[in-house]
Design a protein around this motif. Sequence first.
Motif, PDB file in Angstrom:
ATOM      1  N   UNK A   1      34.243  48.299  48.433  1.00  0.00           N
ATOM      2  CA  UNK A   1      35.035  47.634  47.659  1.00  0.00           C
ATOM      3  C   UNK A   1      35.720  48.310  46.544  1.00  0.00           C
ATOM      4  N   UNK A   2      36.725  48.760  46.130  1.00  0.00           N
ATOM      5  CA  UNK A   2      37.334  49.256  44.709  1.00  0.00           C
ATOM      6  C   UNK A   2      36.867  48.505  43.729  1.00  0.00           C
ATOM      7  N   UNK A   3      36.093  48.950  42.741  1.00  0.00           N
ATOM      8  CA  UNK A   3      35.931  48.094  41.514  1.00  0.00           C
ATOM      9  C   UNK A   3      36.833  47.622  40.843  1.00  0.00           C
ATOM     10  N   UNK A   4      36.979  46.625  40.252  1.00  0.00           N
ATOM     11  CA  UNK A   4      38.078  45.671  39.526  1.00  0.00           C
ATOM     12  C   UNK A   4      39.210  45.279  40.292  1.00  0.00           C
ATOM     13  N   UNK A   5      38.961  45.194  41.599  1.00  0.00           N
ATOM     14  CA  UNK A   5      39.726  44.376  42.697  1.00  0.00           C
ATOM     15  C   UNK A   5      39.051  43.710  43.719  1.00  0.00           C
ATOM     16  N   UNK A   6      39.299  42.348  43.599  1.00  0.00           N
ATOM     17  CA  UNK A   6      38.879  41.329  44.274  1.00  0.00           C
ATOM     18  C   UNK A   6      39.089  41.394  45.698  1.00  0.00           C
ATOM     19  N   UNK A   7      38.204  41.583  46.573  1.00  0.00           N
ATOM     20  CA  UNK A   7      38.359  41.534  48.257  1.00  0.00           C
ATOM     21  C   UNK A   7      38.668  40.197  48.635  1.00  0.00           C
ATOM     22  N   UNK A   8      39.244  39.988  49.826  1.00  0.00           N
ATOM     23  CA  UNK A   8      39.083  38.591  50.569  1.00  0.00           C
ATOM     24  C   UNK A   8      37.818  37.908  50.540  1.00  0.00           C
ATOM     25  N   UNK A   9      37.976  36.662  50.633  1.00  0.00           N
ATOM     26  CA  UNK A   9      36.597  35.971  50.679  1.00  0.00           C
ATOM     27  C   UNK A   9      35.833  35.826  49.379  1.00  0.00           C
ATOM     28  N   UNK A  10      36.398  36.659  48.344  1.00  0.00           N
ATOM     29  CA  UNK A  10      35.534  36.682  47.117  1.00  0.00           C
ATOM     30  C   UNK A  10      36.467  36.058  45.978  1.00  0.00           C
TER      31      UNK A  10
END
Length: 153
Positions: free
Chosen positions: A74-83
């Motif tokens: 995941x790219x830091x500072x970007x919230x992925x789906x299901x998080x």
Amino acid sequence: MGVLMTLAALAGLTACSPADKPVIALRVVDGQPALVLAECADFTADRISVFTIGVTPAASWTIDRDSGSEVTSLTLLETPPDWHPAEQTLVAFDPNIEYSVAAYGDPRNAVPVRFTLAEVTGLGPEKVLVGGSAGKRKAVTETAFRDRARKAC
């Protein structure tokens, strides 16, 4: 005699606590720091946190996994789906600040990785930054990182 027994008991308790796993690394994706998580039967990330080191007031970006899908990167500072975001006082990386990224799970955590923006964005292709004891870190090939993680799991 009592002191020796207490020290022996404490040593035994320390030996039983699960060791952190070397299952996270950083790489650069589109010019941004990105977290890479190696598969490990002994570790599933439920919380990921990036925080400043040696800065007052401290800033952090923390996300928690709801349920369902794990992430492998995941790219830091970007919230992925299901998080979902837990704390977001860190919104951008400053090239003059040192950071640490950590992944927390049950029953173990991952070995954190300290970094600067220059260290991550300066990584070559196929390279990742891994953490070590006392904040040490080094660039290794992604293959070497995954081999080390597999052996530790």
